[in-house]
Design a protein around this motif. Structure first.
Motif, short mmCIF file in Angstrom:
data_model
loop_
_atom_site.label_atom_id
_atom_site.label_comp_id
_atom_site.label_asym_id
_atom_site.label_seq_id
_atom_site.Cartn_x
_atom_site.Cartn_y
_atom_site.Cartn_z
N SER A 170 0.83 -1.21 0.00
CA SER A 170 0.00 0.00 0.00
C SER A 170 0.86 1.26 0.00
CB SER A 170 -0.91 0.01 1.23
OG SER A 170 -1.77 -1.12 1.22
N LEU A 171 1.98 1.17 0.69
CA LEU A 171 2.90 2.31 0.72
C LEU A 171 3.49 2.57 -0.66
CD1 LEU A 171 3.67 4.17 3.02
CD2 LEU A 171 5.66 2.75 3.47
N LEU A 175 3.03 6.03 -3.62
CA LEU A 175 4.06 6.76 -4.37
C LEU A 175 3.50 7.38 -5.64
CD1 LEU A 175 7.11 4.33 -4.07
CD2 LEU A 175 6.77 6.48 -2.85
N THR A 176 2.41 6.86 -6.13
CA THR A 176 1.78 7.41 -7.34
C THR A 176 0.56 8.28 -7.02
OG1 THR A 176 0.45 5.39 -7.57
CG2 THR A 176 2.57 5.46 -8.72
N ASP A 177 0.42 8.68 -5.75
CA ASP A 177 -0.71 9.51 -5.34
C ASP A 177 -0.65 10.87 -6.03
OD1 ASP A 177 -2.81 9.41 -2.82
OD2 ASP A 177 -2.17 11.46 -3.30
N PRO A 178 -1.80 11.43 -6.39
CA PRO A 178 -1.77 12.75 -7.06
C PRO A 178 -1.34 13.89 -6.14
CG PRO A 178 -4.04 12.02 -6.66
CD PRO A 178 -3.17 10.86 -6.35
N MET A 181 2.29 15.93 -1.15
CA MET A 181 2.65 15.68 0.25
C MET A 181 2.48 14.21 0.62
SD MET A 181 4.03 18.14 1.63
CE MET A 181 4.14 17.25 3.16
N VAL A 182 1.48 13.56 0.05
CA VAL A 182 1.30 12.12 0.28
C VAL A 182 2.49 11.37 -0.30
CG1 VAL A 182 -0.16 10.13 -0.18
CG2 VAL A 182 -1.20 12.36 0.27
N VAL A 183 2.92 11.77 -1.49
CA VAL A 183 4.08 11.13 -2.12
C VAL A 183 5.32 11.31 -1.27
CG1 VAL A 183 5.58 11.13 -4.14
CG2 VAL A 183 3.10 11.39 -4.43
N THR A 211 6.91 10.48 -11.38
CA THR A 211 5.95 11.00 -10.41
C THR A 211 6.66 11.78 -9.31
OG1 THR A 211 4.48 9.12 -10.83
CG2 THR A 211 4.12 10.38 -8.81
N LEU A 212 7.77 11.25 -8.84
CA LEU A 212 8.53 11.94 -7.80
C LEU A 212 9.07 13.27 -8.32
CD1 LEU A 212 10.59 9.00 -6.20
CD2 LEU A 212 8.43 9.99 -5.43
#
Length: 919
Positions: A170-171, A175-178, A181-183, A211-212
């Motif tokens: 899940s973590l 990493l691909t969250d839009p 800050m979540v990333v 993404t990063l």
């Protein structure tokens, strides 16, 4: 008249009323929310100052049933503090946690998840899985970023649960969250987990890297640091991807936060290893120079950290700041620690183009009031002379100008420096000796005296009154330090061997002072050696004492290449400030290498070249000892030395002192007379020595070393350097129990180490029958002791495991296939970038020198595969190692895969093999 508002300080001013606990209990059960909030504040204040208020646990927990976020935070803070001591009562709050985890307010949902993660109680952790799983999928980014941190905390408490429940996967999804800050939080959580676990790795894909990179522009400054640190561990597929990542990171160089700037520099430096285009490298270097210089306008503390990092960058890529040396000129109000770091960088950036400007600056520094800074500045001039041969005369001219100032400490430091210049360029600048001798009587520091005496002795043939100059020091012989006395003895011998007819009385006097009247064992021993040399073979004495000295080398770049590369990977961390690898000062630090997904190798062809390009070296025979009964070339030595005792005193046994000695070193202390110079054969293939013990931790003793295999004999190749002001003698060494049973089979035969002296020694090692097999690693824990140390000094060394490989580890093709098929499917893989000019055709020879044998090769349209085998013995059992090296076509890196019956060894072997190929 209104009453004054209750400020925060009022909660910490206790009236010490005996009934305050009962009063707080009543307030906590009050119907008014404001009263309950004030009561909780008072309880928290009492808890903060150290008062025990856990008897109110059940009363405080009842207050959690509220929609007031401020009150809820206070109650959660109280629960986190006392949950460990009251685990049963903490269960009372679980229902509230679960309820708050589904609250409509995202702040309360995030607060519940964060608090449950902070409570390190097993019973609470069991209830964390469901709320955490919901939080990961929450629609609000605040809750999702909180859940990422909670996963890291859960992993720290219960690794097995975090893995089995799928939270690590899940973590990775986060990493691909839009939301950036979540990333950032997900990256940081994964990084922390990977540092503490061998089961989790930062295995980024190109999509995640993109993404990063996109999240960098929208993160907070510390979120950017998290992402940049993660990018610095990524190995790009090719030069194009490396340039893309660099382009994403370059704008961060203009950030106001110095941590972001240094982390960006770290990423770019790593990406530059994959860039072969010289113009692109030059362009990236130019973009980094201005931001690095800008850091020098910050506060002194930030300047110091920046300068320590710049010091590493300059050693690795001096061209980045070559044109900005003026930015490192010291200001009058700089703290001394900043000035000294700027001096070091200026020395490293000094070149023939800018040496005139640099020398003018150093000369100006030598007139300041800070004595330590002045000494360092004068020494910097000498280091520039040693570094730049064509500029040596200019440096000497500046030093002579400083000597003419007649400032005592400047003159003495200049003499020390000129001695090193003479050692670097012998017989080239002796015309200035007269100026040095004119300042002889002003010397009062031991190092300056010893340097001047060395100059007189070394150039005694050119100094007419050398005997008169040495007599000045002989008159105060017993008042001098051992460093000066030893140097005076050697200088007198040099003068006597060059001009025996006028110095017989002087050498007799000095030898008598050293052997009969001195209590220093090193001085007595050297005196007896010289005396016996003169009596037995004066010609040999002349050859030994007047032998040509090895020319000293430039010490500007003090760090070995492998250590420097490791420190570059840790820029913007404490490691780059200390200039030490993390494993040297961080307990339980795990150095992990990047891994690839498991894959099966292509089968080797039926016929292939079986040649092994090994280099055979014959064992050198030990030197024969002969007695040379020559005539008395210097004449009258028996009469000259007749007044000196002809028998050296027998060394008295040292008395051990009770101390913490877990290695049992006291029983191993050996007198200096047992020293024997051993002759060793050259190594089949050198392994670079690493810094094992710094002078700071070693009480002045600095050690570099590596375990090597010499024609089947395992030895410890050590370089011992004495950075203290006392002579070190009588070394003893002992190993702690290790899984390989490695231990010394003889004493550490090192002669006396005088201040500033370095000796290379070989310590023979053997394998004991009983080995500690509880922990399987390649770490040696070593203790060294001398009579001069109040306590032993300890260090540990990660040796290269290939030194233990047997010389019969070659497998046939069929045996290799059988071994590969019978071993577990699990692989230890290593993705290794190659350096410019690296030739894969040399791999066979390099590995054969370490008993890693070529078996076969196979090529197709995508890659060339090479197969190797090796064997070693552990705990009485022989292990077979099979390896595959895959070189993808058109790539500047290769994949190394290792299989072995016990995969505990696989990661170590993979790392050690890759380090050999990149030497």
């Amino acid at each position: 008249m209104s009453t004054p508002a209750k400020g925060a300080p009022g909660f910490f001013s206790s009236q010490n009323k005996r009934s305050e606990i009962n009063e707080w209990r009543l307030m906590l059960s009050n119907e008014k929310e404001g009263v309950r909030k004030d009561a909780v504040k008072k309880v928290i204040a009492a808890m903060t100052v150290g008062k025990d208020v856990q008897m109110l646990f059940s009363d405080v927990v009842k207050c959690v049933q509220t929609n007031n976020i401020e009150l809820k935070k206070l109650v959660y803070l109280y629960i986190m503090n006392y949950a460990k001591t009251q685990p049963d009562l903490a269960i009372l709050a679980v229902n509230t946690f679960e309820k708050d985890a589904t609250h409509p307010n995202p702040l309360i949902r995030g607060l519940a998840v964060r608090t449950m993660g902070c409570i390190r109680v097993g019973k609470i952790v069991e209830y964390l899985a469901d709320p955490l799983r919901r939080a990961i999928k929450d629609k609000d980014p605040y809750v999702r970023k909180t859940s990422a941190v909670a996963i890291a905390k859960l992993f720290d408490i219960d690794k097995q649960m975090a893995i089995e429940q799928g939270f690590i996967e899940s973590l990775h999804e986060l990493l691909t969250d839009p939301n950036p800050m979540v990333v950032a939080n997900a990256v940081k959580a994964l990084s922390e987990i990977a540092e503490n676990s061998e089961q989790v790795t930062l295995d980024f894909t190109p999509d995640i890297i993109r993404t990063l990179g996109a999240a960098l522009n929208e993160c907070t400054e510390w979120g950017q640091v998290f992402i940049l640190d993660a990018l610095s561990t990524y190995n790009p597929r090719d030069e194009k991807e490396a340039l893309e990542i660099s382009d994403r990171v370059v704008p961060r160089l203009q950030h106001a936060n110095s941590a972001v700037v240094l982390s960006s520099v770290k990423v770019i430096l790593r990406m530059m290893r994959w860039v072969g285009n010289a113009d692109e490298v030059k362009n990236l270097s130019k973009k980094m120079s201005a931001p690095l210089v800008t850091l020098l306008s910050s506060e002194p503390e930030i300047q110091y950290v920046a300068l320590r990092n710049i010091d590493l960058i300059v050693q690795r890529r001096p061209g980045i700041l070559a044109k900005d040396i003026k930015m490192f000129f010291c200001k009058y109000n700089d703290p001394i620690y900043v000035k000294l770091e700027k001096l070091e960088i200026m020395i490293k950036l000094a070149s023939e183009r800018n040496i005139d400007t640099v020398l003018l600056e150093f000369k100006e520094y030598a007139t300041e009031v800070d004595v330590e800074f002045v000494r360092r500045s004068v020494r910097a001039i000498g280091r520039c002379a040693i570094k730049l041969e064509r500029a040596a005369q200019k440096c000497i001219d500046v030093l002579l100008d400083l000597i003419l100032t007649k400032v005592n400490y400047v003159v003495q430091e200049a003499i020390i420096v000129i001695k090193d210049i003479f050692r670097r360029y012998p017989n080239r600048y002796e015309k200035i000796i007269g100026t040095l001798c004119a300042n002889l009587e002003t010397l009062d520091e031991p190092e300056a005296k010893a340097s001047m005496i060395w100059i007189i002795g070394e150039y005694a043939g050119n100094i007419e009154n050398a005997d008169e100059l040495l007599e000045i020091f002989v008159e105060t012989f017993h008042d001098e330090t051992p460093q000066v006395q030893l140097q005076l003895l050697t200088a007198t011998m040099k003068l006597f061997l060059r001009r025996p007819e006028v110095t017989q009385d002087l050498v007799k006097q000095v030898l008598k002072l050293c052997t009969d009247e001195s209590e220093n064992p090193d001085l007595r021993d050297r005196g007896y050696v010289y005396w016996r040399l003169l009596l037995s073979d004066p010609a040999a004495a002349k050859n030994i004492v007047l032998a040509e000295k090895p020319v000293i080398s430039d010490d500007t770049s003090t760090l070995p290449k492998n250590i420097l590369d490791d420190l570059i990977n840790h820029i913007a961390t404490l490691s780059s400030v200390y200039h030490k690898s993390p494993e040297l000062f961080v307990s339980d630090y795990k150095k992990k290498s990047s891994t690839l997904p498991n894959r099966s190798p292509s089968p080797p062809p039926s016929q292939s070249n079986q040649d092994v390009f090994g280099t055979s070296q014959q064992q050198l025979p030990p030197p024969t000892t002969t007695t040379n009964k020559s005539t008395d070339l210097l004449g009258g030595l028996d009469e000259l030395l007749g007044g000196i005792t002809t028998t050296a005193p027998i060394p008295t046994s040292r008395q051990s002192h009770p101390s913490d000695d877990p290695f049992g070193l006291d029983s191993m202390m050996m007198p200096d007379s047992n020293y024997q110079q051993s002759s060793s054969s050259p190594m089949v293939k050198s392994i670079p020595k690493n810094l094992l013990l710094s002078a700071q931790k070693g009480q002045g003793l600095e050690i570099y070393g590596a375990v090597v295999n010499q024609q089947g004999s395992i030895k410890y190749s050590l370089s011992l350097s004495n950075q203290s002001q006392q002579t070190l003698t009588g070394f003893a060494v002992k190993f702690n129990q290790n899984c390989w049973g490695l231990a010394p089979t003889g004493p550490l035969n090192c002669p006396a180490l005088y201040p500033g002296q370095t000796e290379n020694v070989m310590l023979p090692l053997g394998r004991q029958s009983q080995a500690n097999t509880t922990k399987k690693n390649n770490i040696l824990q070593v203790a060294i002791k001398t009579p001069q140390f109040p306590q032993p000094v300890y260090f540990q060394d990660k040796f290269n495991m290939t030194v233990l490989f047997e010389n019969h580890g070659k497998l046939g093709e069929q045996d290799f296939l059988n071994a590969w098929g019978s071993l577990p499917d699990e692989l230890a893989t290593e993705l290794v970038p190659t350096q410019p000019g690296w030739n894969k055709e040399d791999v066979r020879g390099v590995l054969a020198g370490h008993n890693v044998f070529y078996v076969a090769n196979h090529s197709d349209q995508t890659a060339v595969n090479y197969y190797y085998s090796a064997k070693f013995v552990f705990d009485g059992q022989e292990y077979v190692v099979v390896m595959e090296l895959m070189f993808p076509n058109g790539s500047n890196r290769f994949n190394l895969s290792v299989k072995i019956a016990d995969m505990t060894f696989a990661a170590v072997i993979s790392e050690n093999i890759s380090s050999l190929l990149l030497q």
